[in-house]
Scaffold this active site. Sequence first.
Site, PDB file in Angstrom:
ATOM      1  N   HIS A  72       0.835  -1.208   0.000  1.00 32.57           N
ATOM      2  CA  HIS A  72       0.000   0.000   0.000  1.00 32.57           C
ATOM      3  C   HIS A  72       0.865   1.251   0.000  1.00 32.57           C
ATOM      4  O   HIS A  72       1.750   1.384   0.844  1.00 32.57           O
ATOM      5  CB  HIS A  72      -0.894   0.033   1.248  1.00 32.57           C
ATOM      6  CG  HIS A  72      -1.990  -0.968   1.200  1.00 32.57           C
ATOM      7  ND1 HIS A  72      -2.916  -0.992   0.205  1.00 32.57           N
ATOM      8  CD2 HIS A  72      -2.306  -1.987   2.018  1.00 32.57           C
ATOM      9  CE1 HIS A  72      -3.765  -1.978   0.407  1.00 32.57           C
ATOM     10  NE2 HIS A  72      -3.415  -2.617   1.503  1.00 32.57           N
ATOM     11  N   TYR A 202      -9.582   4.571   7.051  1.00 31.42           N
ATOM     12  CA  TYR A 202      -9.968   4.826   8.444  1.00 31.42           C
ATOM     13  C   TYR A 202     -11.095   5.858   8.437  1.00 31.42           C
ATOM     14  O   TYR A 202     -10.940   6.924   7.834  1.00 31.42           O
ATOM     15  CB  TYR A 202      -8.782   5.393   9.225  1.00 31.42           C
ATOM     16  CG  TYR A 202      -7.656   4.399   9.431  1.00 31.42           C
ATOM     17  CD1 TYR A 202      -6.675   4.206   8.464  1.00 31.42           C
ATOM     18  CD2 TYR A 202      -7.589   3.634  10.593  1.00 31.42           C
ATOM     19  CE1 TYR A 202      -5.654   3.279   8.650  1.00 31.42           C
ATOM     20  CE2 TYR A 202      -6.572   2.713  10.794  1.00 31.42           C
ATOM     21  CZ  TYR A 202      -5.610   2.536   9.813  1.00 31.42           C
ATOM     22  OH  TYR A 202      -4.608   1.620   9.999  1.00 31.42           O
ATOM     23  N   PRO A 294      -5.525  -1.058  18.278  1.00 30.03           N
ATOM     24  CA  PRO A 294      -5.094  -1.432  16.925  1.00 30.03           C
ATOM     25  C   PRO A 294      -5.163  -0.311  15.885  1.00 30.03           C
ATOM     26  O   PRO A 294      -4.716  -0.509  14.748  1.00 30.03           O
ATOM     27  CB  PRO A 294      -6.044  -2.575  16.551  1.00 30.03           C
ATOM     28  CG  PRO A 294      -7.193  -2.482  17.478  1.00 30.03           C
ATOM     29  CD  PRO A 294      -6.709  -1.816  18.716  1.00 30.03           C
ATOM     30  N   LYS A 298       0.055  -1.083  14.954  1.00 26.95           N
ATOM     31  CA  LYS A 298       1.424  -1.123  15.474  1.00 26.95           C
ATOM     32  C   LYS A 298       1.777  -2.371  16.289  1.00 26.95           C
ATOM     33  O   LYS A 298       2.961  -2.658  16.503  1.00 26.95           O
ATOM     34  CB  LYS A 298       1.687   0.119  16.363  1.00 26.95           C
ATOM     35  CG  LYS A 298       1.770   1.401  15.568  1.00 26.95           C
ATOM     36  CD  LYS A 298       3.120   1.523  14.888  1.00 26.95           C
ATOM     37  CE  LYS A 298       3.137   2.531  13.786  1.00 26.95           C
ATOM     38  NZ  LYS A 298       3.004   1.997  12.430  1.00 26.95           N
ATOM     39  N   TYR A 386       3.049   6.007  10.498  1.00 27.79           N
ATOM     40  CA  TYR A 386       2.316   4.845   9.977  1.00 27.79           C
ATOM     41  C   TYR A 386       3.267   3.810   9.375  1.00 27.79           C
ATOM     42  O   TYR A 386       3.100   2.611   9.585  1.00 27.79           O
ATOM     43  CB  TYR A 386       1.267   5.286   8.947  1.00 27.79           C
ATOM     44  CG  TYR A 386       0.216   4.219   8.727  1.00 27.79           C
ATOM     45  CD1 TYR A 386      -0.775   4.001   9.682  1.00 27.79           C
ATOM     46  CD2 TYR A 386       0.235   3.402   7.606  1.00 27.79           C
ATOM     47  CE1 TYR A 386      -1.726   3.004   9.514  1.00 27.79           C
ATOM     48  CE2 TYR A 386      -0.713   2.402   7.428  1.00 27.79           C
ATOM     49  CZ  TYR A 386      -1.699   2.217   8.387  1.00 27.79           C
ATOM     50  OH  TYR A 386      -2.625   1.224   8.229  1.00 27.79           O
TER      51      TYR A 386
HETATM   52  P1  RFL Z   1       0.542 -13.185  20.973  1.00 28.12           P
HETATM   53  O1  RFL Z   1       0.187 -13.195  19.529  1.00 28.12           O
HETATM   54  O2  RFL Z   1      -0.539 -12.921  21.955  1.00 28.12           O
HETATM   55  O3  RFL Z   1       1.232 -14.596  21.283  1.00 28.12           O
HETATM   56  C1  RFL Z   1       1.523 -15.007  22.612  1.00 28.12           C
HETATM   57  C2  RFL Z   1       1.563 -16.520  22.634  1.00 28.12           C
HETATM   58  O4  RFL Z   1       1.877 -16.957  23.961  1.00 28.12           O
HETATM   59  C3  RFL Z   1       1.009 -18.028  24.306  1.00 28.12           C
HETATM   60  N1  RFL Z   1       0.904 -18.102  25.782  1.00 28.12           N
HETATM   61  C4  RFL Z   1       1.563 -19.012  26.529  1.00 28.12           C
HETATM   62  N2  RFL Z   1       2.402 -19.990  26.193  1.00 28.12           N
HETATM   63  C5  RFL Z   1       2.894 -20.756  27.205  1.00 28.12           C
HETATM   64  N3  RFL Z   1       2.557 -20.566  28.504  1.00 28.12           N
HETATM   65  C6  RFL Z   1       1.712 -19.602  28.884  1.00 28.12           C
HETATM   66  N4  RFL Z   1       1.379 -19.435  30.163  1.00 28.12           N
HETATM   67  C7  RFL Z   1       1.171 -18.766  27.871  1.00 28.12           C
HETATM   68  N5  RFL Z   1       0.321 -17.713  27.873  1.00 28.12           N
HETATM   69  C8  RFL Z   1       0.169 -17.328  26.600  1.00 28.12           C
HETATM   70  C9  RFL Z   1      -0.295 -17.694  23.620  1.00 28.12           C
HETATM   71  O5  RFL Z   1      -1.125 -18.853  23.448  1.00 28.12           O
HETATM   72  C10 RFL Z   1       0.204 -17.127  22.295  1.00 28.12           C
HETATM   73  O6  RFL Z   1       0.354 -18.121  21.309  1.00 28.12           O
HETATM   74  O7  RFL Z   1       1.705 -12.139  21.274  1.00 28.12           O
HETATM   75  P2  RFL Z   1       2.960 -11.684  20.378  1.00 28.12           P
HETATM   76  O8  RFL Z   1       3.650 -12.878  19.783  1.00 28.12           O
HETATM   77  O9  RFL Z   1       3.722 -10.726  21.189  1.00 28.12           O
HETATM   78  O10 RFL Z   1       2.296 -10.932  19.113  1.00 28.12           O
HETATM   79  C11 RFL Z   1       1.604  -9.708  19.268  1.00 28.12           C
HETATM   80  C12 RFL Z   1       0.521  -9.562  18.206  1.00 28.12           C
HETATM   81  O11 RFL Z   1      -0.270 -10.740  18.202  1.00 28.12           O
HETATM   82  C13 RFL Z   1      -0.364  -8.326  18.430  1.00 28.12           C
HETATM   83  O12 RFL Z   1       0.409  -7.231  18.849  1.00 28.12           O
HETATM   84  C14 RFL Z   1      -1.132  -7.891  17.156  1.00 28.12           C
HETATM   85  O13 RFL Z   1      -2.037  -8.884  16.752  1.00 28.12           O
HETATM   86  C15 RFL Z   1      -1.888  -6.574  17.383  1.00 28.12           C
HETATM   87  N6  RFL Z   1      -2.714  -6.164  16.234  1.00 28.12           N
HETATM   88  C16 RFL Z   1      -2.138  -5.529  15.142  1.00 28.12           C
HETATM   89  N7  RFL Z   1      -0.802  -5.320  15.085  1.00 28.12           N
HETATM   90  C17 RFL Z   1      -0.218  -4.760  13.971  1.00 28.12           C
HETATM   91  O14 RFL Z   1       1.003  -4.567  13.956  1.00 28.12           O
HETATM   92  N8  RFL Z   1      -0.971  -4.403  12.854  1.00 28.12           N
HETATM   93  C18 RFL Z   1      -2.328  -4.584  12.835  1.00 28.12           C
HETATM   94  O15 RFL Z   1      -2.935  -4.322  11.794  1.00 28.12           O
HETATM   95  C19 RFL Z   1      -2.967  -5.132  14.019  1.00 28.12           C
HETATM   96  N9  RFL Z   1      -4.298  -5.349  14.051  1.00 28.12           N
HETATM   97  C20 RFL Z   1      -4.101  -6.391  16.257  1.00 28.12           C
HETATM   98  C21 RFL Z   1      -4.867  -5.963  15.129  1.00 28.12           C
HETATM   99  C22 RFL Z   1      -4.722  -7.036  17.332  1.00 28.12           C
HETATM  100  C23 RFL Z   1      -6.089  -7.246  17.308  1.00 28.12           C
HETATM  101  N10 RFL Z   1      -6.636  -7.932  18.426  1.00 28.12           N
HETATM  102  C24 RFL Z   1      -7.635  -8.912  18.350  1.00 28.12           C
HETATM  103  C25 RFL Z   1      -6.054  -7.759  19.726  1.00 28.12           C
HETATM  104  C26 RFL Z   1      -6.234  -6.160  15.103  1.00 28.12           C
HETATM  105  C27 RFL Z   1      -6.862  -6.773  16.202  1.00 28.12           C
HETATM  106  C28 RFL Z   1      -8.357  -6.913  16.135  1.00 28.12           C
HETATM  107  C1  PHB Z   2      -6.277  -5.237   9.867  1.00 29.77           C
HETATM  108  O1  PHB Z   2      -6.151  -5.417   8.642  1.00 29.77           O
HETATM  109  O2  PHB Z   2      -6.685  -6.130  10.636  1.00 29.77           O
HETATM  110  C2  PHB Z   2      -5.949  -3.915  10.432  1.00 29.77           C
HETATM  111  C3  PHB Z   2      -5.510  -2.894   9.597  1.00 29.77           C
HETATM  112  C4  PHB Z   2      -5.198  -1.650  10.130  1.00 29.77           C
HETATM  113  C5  PHB Z   2      -5.342  -1.449  11.480  1.00 29.77           C
HETATM  114  C6  PHB Z   2      -5.764  -2.468  12.318  1.00 29.77           C
HETATM  115  C7  PHB Z   2      -6.078  -3.711  11.790  1.00 29.77           C
HETATM  116  O3  PHB Z   2      -5.054  -0.224  11.991  1.00 29.77           O
END
Ligand code: RFL
Ligand code: PHB
Length: 395
Positions: A72, A202, A294, A298, A386
């Site tokens: 993008h 957005y 989110p 980031k 961004y």
């Molecule tokens: P995770 O992905 O939560 O993984 C942690 C892992 O640890 C395990 N765990 C354990 N394992 C052993 N013993 C225990 N006691 C444990 N407790 C937990 C878990 O099962 C899991 O497998 O953390 P990690 O690896 O630090 O990754 C972080 C990312 O997942 C998170 O920051 C992003 O998903 C946030 N996020 C976004 N980030 C972006 O950079 N760009 C985006 O567009 C974006 N969109 C989002 C998002 C997060 C969202 N949600 C649902 C919170 C959109 C959404 C909706």
């Molecule tokens: C996504 O594609 O899930 C997404 C994109 C941008 C955001 C958050 C989530 O700021």
Amino acid sequence: MRTQVAIIGAGPSGLLLGQLLHKAGIDNIIIERQSPDYVLGRIRAGILEQTTVDMLREAGVGPRMDAEGVVHHSIELVFSGVRHAIDVHGLTNGKVVTAYGQTEVTRDLMDARSAAGLTTVYQAADVSVHDFDSEHPKVRYQKDGQNFELECDFIAGCDGFHGICRASVPDGAITEYEKVYPFGWLGVLADVPPVSPHAIVYGNSERGFSLCSMRSLTRSRYYVQCPLTDKAEDWSDQRFWDELRSRLDPDLAERIVTGPTLEKSIAPLRSFVAEPMRFGRMFLAGDAAHIVPPTGAKGLNLAASDVKYLSSAFIEFYAEKSAAGIDTYSQRALARIWKAERFSWWLTTLMHKFPDTGAFGQRMQEAELEYLVNSTAASTVVAENYVGLPLNLGR
Ligand code: RFL
Ligand code: PHB
């Protein structure tokens, strides 16, 4: 059992760290509470900064991302019913972001890990960390009813916000900063072409925030701000699509292709930072140490930058017998984290309807957005945040 680095958690942080350490010849074992299918079933992030893309290539998982990820060059902001583009590429000397789902990143890293024959213990129960204030840390867990102990040089706490690593730090050794927002995001995934295939959209509207994103040219990801008291079941597909359309500009509202949703879930929004990120021989990385709402895309990208600093620190320790990287890890990582926290908080505040927004607050948001899209200086601030700030930031 013994390894050099015991990694807790097989999310993107743990898997990426494991891969980079392996590439540098450092032995590691990952202990994960869930099954691989469960980990892959969590639909989360979608937008990768260039630094994250570069690291994934370095970890050897570039090819599918390069083939299937969608680059993008701009983002779009909708407010007062009108859409405006911010030329992120033009404002940042050619930087871009890539749409490639966290699920795919995770799958690629899992595949690379098993191809390299590295050990991941899935469905480990009662995981606990011990003696990280000594030179001989240990991880204990149960698997299939049996007790195991893993000895290591270092523990990497990559176990997400609800993990046990941060929770095992003695009170008084850690400071936590938190802000919880009074709304959530209802997200859906659908196999329909994205309404805006070349930009992430957005939206600010009197009905609340909306976001149009994508996973590929045939799979879309959409979100609407909703009350935290709502349940995903309260939202039929029809209700979701109607609400999303009502928050977009007339052109997008008319062009959006709707269809049955594959997934629908509500996520709360939170800002959170734990300081420091090092406790003796245990280090926190990713969501274990910080959460962003989110809005700025980031979370996953910060997880990747933590892993960059941490993997370099371990490599330096083993290759050069130097503790310099380890000693500065927390400070370096936090310098970048706080700036991403600020950006995510600011964009969340600008784009969402708060309980006390009121008509005046709505007009203030619109005035700021109007200023932002018409000022090159203000648009540049958004664009450079961004695409991701540089890895080397002073405090
Ligand atoms: P995770 O992905 O939560 O993984 C942690 C892992 O640890 C395990 N765990 C354990 N394992 C052993 N013993 C225990 N006691 C444990 N407790 C937990 C878990 O099962 C899991 O497998 O953390 P990690 O690896 O630090 O990754 C972080 C990312 O997942 C998170 O920051 C992003 O998903 C946030 N996020 C976004 N980030 C972006 O950079 N760009 C985006 O567009 C974006 N969109 C989002 C998002 C997060 C969202 N949600 C649902 C919170 C959109 C959404 C909706
Ligand atoms: C996504 O594609 O899930 C997404 C994109 C941008 C955001 C958050 C989530 O700021």
